[in-house]
Design a protein around this motif. Structure first.
Motif, PDB file in Angstrom:
ATOM      1  N   LEU A 150      -2.902  -4.325  -1.760  1.00  0.00           N
ATOM      2  CA  LEU A 150      -4.314  -4.389  -2.140  1.00  0.00           C
ATOM      3  C   LEU A 150      -4.582  -5.532  -3.108  1.00  0.00           C
TER       4      LEU A 150
ATOM      5  N   GLU B 249      -4.974  -1.933   2.653  1.00  0.00           N
ATOM      6  CA  GLU B 249      -4.258  -0.828   2.011  1.00  0.00           C
ATOM      7  C   GLU B 249      -3.235  -0.257   2.992  1.00  0.00           C
TER       8      GLU B 249
ATOM      9  N   THR C  17      -0.706   2.594   4.275  1.00  0.00           N
ATOM     10  CA  THR C  17      -0.406   4.026   4.267  1.00  0.00           C
ATOM     11  C   THR C  17       0.910   4.243   5.009  1.00  0.00           C
TER      12      THR C  17
ATOM     13  N   HIS D 109       6.491  -0.755  -3.279  1.00  0.00           N
ATOM     14  CA  HIS D 109       5.323  -1.434  -3.861  1.00  0.00           C
ATOM     15  C   HIS D 109       4.148  -1.525  -2.889  1.00  0.00           C
ATOM     16  N   HIS D 110       3.939  -0.523  -2.054  1.00  0.00           N
ATOM     17  CA  HIS D 110       2.902  -0.664  -1.028  1.00  0.00           C
ATOM     18  C   HIS D 110       1.506  -0.878  -1.613  1.00  0.00           C
ATOM     19  N   GLU D 111       1.297  -0.450  -2.884  1.00  0.00           N
ATOM     20  CA  GLU D 111      -0.017  -0.637  -3.506  1.00  0.00           C
ATOM     21  C   GLU D 111      -0.316  -2.113  -3.771  1.00  0.00           C
TER      22      GLU D 111
END
Length: 213
Positions: A161, A199, A201, A156-158
């Motif tokens: 944001l 964000e 990466t 769920h890295h998004e």
């Protein structure tokens, strides 16, 4: 989402059935941090999350929130409680503003469970909930704090944001300080990079995976 037909579960309904569904269902919007339902509330309604993020959690005897799952659109929410005729076993709170389709379950069961496509999708959703429970148990009993953070980034890295660090820490059942320390460690080891916009990466996916696999 403003149209019931846009929801995959109902995309194949006839116009006549769609009009019937509209009589027993309504779209309802919520702000961030608003409660959809509390643990112990009567499960009279079937909810479908159509917009936003919905956090499901239980409260322990010290009034601490124990995270269970984060729903994303388009998801059925707490349908098992409706089928079993029990009160909602957890609380659902919006992490960001969102929308649900609220359906009178008794009327829905009478009029729409006769359709194989709808019944099959509901069974599939219930099966996914079993897998979610298994995943929650695994993460809480086996994974370290570092592994929890790594797993969340991989899946769920998004959300970095969208959510604040304290919200993510709450989801992971770790302190904000622990989350910050783990993120710093992962950046120092050049496994991830977090920019000024928050964000994330992923720089080294194999190393990240190895932390929780």
């Amino acid at each position: 989402m403003t149209s019931i037909r846009e929801i995959p579960l109902f995309s194949q309904l006839s116009d006549e059935d769609l009009q019937l569904l509209k009589k027993i269902a309504v779209f309802k919007s919520f702000y961030a941090d608003e409660i959809l339902f509390y643990e112990g509330d009567s499960s009279r309604y079937l909810y479908i999350l159509t917009e936003g993020l919905l956090r499901l959690y239980k409260t322990d005897n010290k009034n601490n929130e124990v995270y269970l799952h984060q729903f994303v659109p388009v998801s059925l929410v707490a349908e098992a409680a409706c089928f079993e005729g029990i009160n909602y076993p957890a609380t659902a709170r919006f992490s960001i503003k969102g929308q649900v389709l609220k359906i009178n379950f008794e009327k829905f069961k009478k009029e729409f469970l006769k359709y194989p496509e709808i019944s099959l999708r509901l069974i599939t959703s219930l099966t996914k909930k079993i897998n979610i429970l298994s995943s929650v148990i695994h993460k809480e009993m086996i994974l370290s704090s570092e592994a929890k953070v790594a797993n969340f980034i991989a899946e769920h890295h998004e959300l970095f944001l969208t959510l604040k660090n304290n919200q993510i820490a709450s989801i992971l059942n770790v302190s904000p300080e622990t989350l910050s320390r783990m993120l710093t460690k992962l950046q120092r080891e050049e496994i991830i990079m977090i920019d000024k916009k928050h964000e994330v990466t992923i720089l080294d996916s194999p190393k990240l995976q190895a932390l929780f696999s």
